[in-house]
Design an enzyme around this catalytic site. Structure first.
Site, PDB file in Angstrom:
ATOM      1  N   CYS A 143      -0.534   0.985   3.677  1.00  6.74           N
ATOM      2  CA  CYS A 143       0.479  -0.044   3.888  1.00  6.74           C
ATOM      3  C   CYS A 143       1.179  -0.409   2.570  1.00  6.74           C
ATOM      4  O   CYS A 143       1.764   0.437   1.928  1.00  6.74           O
ATOM      5  CB  CYS A 143      -0.162  -1.247   4.575  1.00  6.74           C
ATOM      6  SG  CYS A 143       0.990  -2.318   5.426  1.00  6.74           S
ATOM      7  N   HIS A 144       1.096  -1.669   2.165  1.00  9.57           N
ATOM      8  CA  HIS A 144       1.753  -2.132   0.944  1.00  9.57           C
ATOM      9  C   HIS A 144       0.903  -1.898  -0.306  1.00  9.57           C
ATOM     10  O   HIS A 144       1.332  -2.211  -1.412  1.00  9.57           O
ATOM     11  CB  HIS A 144       2.095  -3.618   1.062  1.00  9.57           C
ATOM     12  CG  HIS A 144       3.242  -3.900   1.968  1.00  9.57           C
ATOM     13  ND1 HIS A 144       3.134  -3.797   3.342  1.00  9.57           N
ATOM     14  CD2 HIS A 144       4.515  -4.275   1.701  1.00  9.57           C
ATOM     15  CE1 HIS A 144       4.303  -4.102   3.888  1.00  9.57           C
ATOM     16  NE2 HIS A 144       5.158  -4.390   2.921  1.00  9.57           N
ATOM     17  N   GLY A 145      -0.298  -1.343  -0.130  1.00  7.99           N
ATOM     18  CA  GLY A 145      -1.168  -1.063  -1.278  1.00  7.99           C
ATOM     19  C   GLY A 145      -0.528  -0.142  -2.296  1.00  7.99           C
ATOM     20  O   GLY A 145      -0.882  -0.165  -3.478  1.00  7.99           O
TER      21      GLY A 145
END
Length: 103
Positions: free
Chosen positions: A29-31
């Site tokens: 995801c946004h990692g």
């Protein structure tokens, strides 16, 4: 909250250590925002939540838009777009870790 974690110099140092040592890294995801901030995506093939695609490309990654339930492995890096990919992402990361699961 990767957008905030990437502001912590200790987080960046840890990510850079893992990347430069060739240790396994998994991000979803946004990692990828943390990996981009740590400047460890250059030349890597990866995926992320679609809104993070431009950030990955700006960090020098070969960003790939894949189905939300899939994952990509590039050497020690395993990435996926979002939570529906958890089964594929975790299976790929276990392979990178050298884990063998038997029934």
């Amino acid at each position: 909250a990767p957008e905030y974690l990437r502001l912590d110099p200790n987080v960046i140092a840890a990510v850079q250590h893992f990347a430069h040592a060739g240790k396994p890294i998994a991000a979803i995801c946004h990692g990828l925002q943390i990996l981009a901030a740590a400047d460890v995506l250059r030349g890597k093939r990866c995926t992320a939540y679609p809104a993070c695609g431009p950030e990955c490309r700006l960090a020098g990654a070969d960003y790939v838009d894949i189905p939300v339930d899939q994952a990509i492995t590039d050497s020690n890096l395993v990435t996926a777009p979002a939570w529906p990919a958890h089964p594929a992402w975790l299976a790929a990361f276990l392979q990178v870790l050298g884990t063998r699961i038997t029934l």
